[in-house]
Write a protein that holds these residues in place. Structure first.
Motif, short mmCIF file in Angstrom:
data_model
loop_
_atom_site.label_atom_id
_atom_site.label_comp_id
_atom_site.label_asym_id
_atom_site.label_seq_id
_atom_site.Cartn_x
_atom_site.Cartn_y
_atom_site.Cartn_z
N PRO A 34 -14.93 -7.95 -10.81
CA PRO A 34 -13.98 -8.84 -11.47
C PRO A 34 -13.61 -8.32 -12.86
CG PRO A 34 -15.75 -10.09 -10.45
CD PRO A 34 -16.14 -8.65 -10.35
N GLY A 35 -12.33 -8.37 -13.18
CA GLY A 35 -11.88 -7.91 -14.48
C GLY A 35 -11.32 -6.51 -14.47
N PHE A 36 -11.59 -5.74 -13.40
CA PHE A 36 -11.07 -4.38 -13.32
C PHE A 36 -9.64 -4.35 -12.78
CE2 PHE A 36 -15.24 -3.22 -14.35
CZ PHE A 36 -15.30 -1.86 -14.59
N VAL A 37 -9.24 -5.41 -12.09
CA VAL A 37 -7.89 -5.52 -11.55
C VAL A 37 -7.27 -6.80 -12.06
CG1 VAL A 37 -6.47 -5.64 -9.48
CG2 VAL A 37 -8.54 -4.25 -9.47
N ASP A 38 -6.10 -6.69 -12.68
CA ASP A 38 -5.41 -7.87 -13.19
C ASP A 38 -5.07 -8.82 -12.05
OD1 ASP A 38 -2.75 -9.36 -14.01
OD2 ASP A 38 -3.69 -8.70 -15.88
N GLY A 39 -5.13 -10.10 -12.32
CA GLY A 39 -4.86 -11.10 -11.29
C GLY A 39 -3.48 -10.98 -10.67
N LEU A 40 -2.51 -10.44 -11.42
CA LEU A 40 -1.16 -10.27 -10.90
C LEU A 40 -1.04 -9.07 -9.97
CD1 LEU A 40 0.86 -10.93 -14.19
CD2 LEU A 40 0.46 -12.53 -12.30
N CYS A 41 -2.11 -8.26 -9.88
CA CYS A 41 -2.03 -7.01 -9.13
C CYS A 41 -2.93 -6.96 -7.90
CB CYS A 41 -2.40 -5.84 -10.04
SG CYS A 41 -1.44 -5.75 -11.57
N VAL A 42 -3.70 -8.01 -7.66
CA VAL A 42 -4.71 -7.94 -6.60
C VAL A 42 -4.09 -7.71 -5.22
CG1 VAL A 42 -6.44 -9.29 -7.83
CG2 VAL A 42 -4.70 -10.46 -6.47
N ASP A 43 -2.88 -8.19 -5.00
CA ASP A 43 -2.25 -8.01 -3.69
C ASP A 43 -1.82 -6.57 -3.43
OD1 ASP A 43 -2.59 -10.68 -3.13
OD2 ASP A 43 -0.58 -11.26 -3.80
N ARG A 44 -1.79 -5.76 -4.48
CA ARG A 44 -1.36 -4.37 -4.32
C ARG A 44 -2.51 -3.39 -4.55
NH1 ARG A 44 3.85 -4.08 -8.05
NH2 ARG A 44 2.72 -5.72 -9.17
N VAL A 45 -3.74 -3.91 -4.49
CA VAL A 45 -4.94 -3.07 -4.51
C VAL A 45 -5.71 -3.36 -3.24
CG1 VAL A 45 -7.09 -2.52 -5.69
CG2 VAL A 45 -5.05 -3.07 -7.03
N ARG A 46 -5.79 -2.38 -2.34
CA ARG A 46 -6.42 -2.56 -1.04
C ARG A 46 -7.71 -1.75 -0.96
NH1 ARG A 46 -2.25 -4.06 2.38
NH2 ARG A 46 -0.65 -5.13 1.15
N CYS A 47 -8.67 -2.26 -0.19
CA CYS A 47 -9.93 -1.56 0.04
C CYS A 47 -10.08 -1.29 1.53
CB CYS A 47 -11.11 -2.40 -0.45
SG CYS A 47 -11.15 -2.65 -2.24
N LEU A 48 -10.36 -0.06 1.89
CA LEU A 48 -10.55 0.30 3.29
C LEU A 48 -11.96 -0.03 3.75
CD1 LEU A 48 -8.80 3.80 3.50
CD2 LEU A 48 -7.83 1.56 3.99
N GLY A 49 -12.10 -0.23 5.05
CA GLY A 49 -13.42 -0.40 5.63
C GLY A 49 -13.80 -1.83 5.95
N PHE A 50 -12.86 -2.78 5.84
CA PHE A 50 -13.18 -4.17 6.13
C PHE A 50 -12.55 -4.64 7.44
CE2 PHE A 50 -13.91 -3.84 1.60
CZ PHE A 50 -15.10 -4.53 1.45
N GLY A 51 -12.43 -3.73 8.38
CA GLY A 51 -11.87 -4.07 9.69
C GLY A 51 -10.64 -3.24 9.99
N GLU A 52 -10.47 -2.92 11.26
CA GLU A 52 -9.36 -2.07 11.67
C GLU A 52 -8.01 -2.69 11.35
OE1 GLU A 52 -7.67 1.35 13.09
OE2 GLU A 52 -9.80 0.94 12.81
N ALA A 53 -7.90 -4.03 11.52
CA ALA A 53 -6.63 -4.69 11.26
C ALA A 53 -6.25 -4.58 9.78
CB ALA A 53 -6.69 -6.16 11.67
N ASP A 54 -7.23 -4.79 8.89
CA ASP A 54 -6.96 -4.67 7.46
C ASP A 54 -6.62 -3.23 7.08
OD1 ASP A 54 -7.40 -7.35 7.08
OD2 ASP A 54 -9.47 -7.12 6.43
N ASP A 55 -7.36 -2.28 7.64
CA ASP A 55 -7.08 -0.86 7.36
C ASP A 55 -5.68 -0.48 7.83
OD1 ASP A 55 -9.61 -0.70 6.36
OD2 ASP A 55 -10.31 0.85 7.75
N ALA A 56 -5.32 -0.95 9.03
CA ALA A 56 -4.00 -0.63 9.57
C ALA A 56 -2.89 -1.20 8.70
CB ALA A 56 -3.88 -1.16 11.00
N ALA A 57 -3.11 -2.41 8.17
CA ALA A 57 -2.11 -3.02 7.30
C ALA A 57 -1.97 -2.24 6.00
CB ALA A 57 -2.49 -4.47 7.01
N ALA A 58 -3.10 -1.79 5.44
CA ALA A 58 -3.06 -1.01 4.20
C ALA A 58 -2.35 0.32 4.42
CB ALA A 58 -4.48 -0.78 3.68
N VAL A 59 -2.65 0.98 5.53
CA VAL A 59 -2.00 2.27 5.84
C VAL A 59 -0.51 2.06 6.07
CG1 VAL A 59 -1.90 4.15 7.50
CG2 VAL A 59 -4.11 3.29 6.74
#
Length: 260
Positions: free
Chosen positions: A86-111
């Protein structure tokens, strides 16, 4: 995941006639992606690997099936990337910071989002020096228009995958990435991601000197996890393996409880 899909694409392009490649994955979304990119000689099976026995050239699954192989096995499983504190990513930017490895569907959406941004000439920052980070950065660069420089790879080591590759090989990999249009930013870590008009401002600091900082603008940040396979069998190396990786033995069966 990203690294597994990249491996399937490479095999489909380079496999010789008559060679067979079997892909095992317990995630239906992963199998759907596999079938979309597969080529001649690539088969996909919905199953979860439980044990690898290299002496018998055999992979066993949780449902009791066993598959033998004549060539090689690639364990392309992945650990979830560490979520920025918390605090490393501004609240206005969280939707444009993605993390891989939390499920194939999430990874596919990020890619998918990364490719869409690259195709219109936007900038995607991939954070991490892992195999999947390198594979994603290269794929984003391929999706971008010529000379767009849409992919930037940020990693803390001197070379990509520096924790596992010899330095000379890492240098060659970096040159190849740069030749393919990937901007490689070595020895840096992300300190903060904030808003910059309608884009993101990515602030970096040197991994070996936090007082040396820099920043640039981007449209999407994708955080990739660490290396997924520890190619060593010593107890010391096994203890030092990144979170989520599996130490493989070259002669004894290896349980794959955390693999897919």
């Amino acid at each position: 995941g990203v690294s597994g899909t990249a491996a399937v694409e490479a095999i489909a392009r380079r496999a010789r006639r008559g060679h067979r490649c079997l892909v095992l994955d317990s995630d239906p979304f992963a199998l759907k992606r596999c079938r979309a990119v597969r080529g001649e000689g690539v088969d996909c099976v919905l199953a979860r690997a439980s044990q690898l026995d290299p002496a018998r050239r055999r992979v066993e699954t949780t449902d009791g099936e066993a598959f033998t192989y004549a060539g090689r096995v690639l364990v392309a499983t992945g650990a979830a990337a560490t979520v920025p504190p918390p605090g490393f990513v501004d609240g206005l930017c969280v939707d444009r910071v993605r993390c891989l490895g939390f499920g194939e569907a999430d990874d596919a959406a990020a890619v998918r989002d990364a490719f869409a941004i690259a195709r219109r000439g936007g900038r995607v920052v991939v954070v991490g020096g892992s195999w999947q980070a390198v594979a994603l950065a290269a794929a984003v660069a391929r999706a971008a228009p010529k000379d767009a420089r849409s992919a930037t790879l940020v990693f803390p080591e001197a070379t990509p995958i520096g924790a596992r590759l010899p330095k000379d090989l890492g240098k060659k990999l970096r040159k190849r990435l740069e030749k393919k249009g990937v901007g490689a930013v070595s020895l840096h870590q992300v300190r903060y991601v904030g808003p910059a008009d309608d884009r993101l401002a990515v602030y970096l600091a040197r991994a070996d000197d936090a007082m040396k900082t820099t920043s640039f603008k981007a449209d999407l940040v994708v955080v990739a996890g660490g290396e997924h396979v520890q190619h060593a069998i010593s107890a010391r190396d096994a203890r030092a393996a990144p979170r989520g990786s599996t130490a493989l033995s070259a002669v004894r069966p290896t349980p794959l409880a955390d693999a897919t």
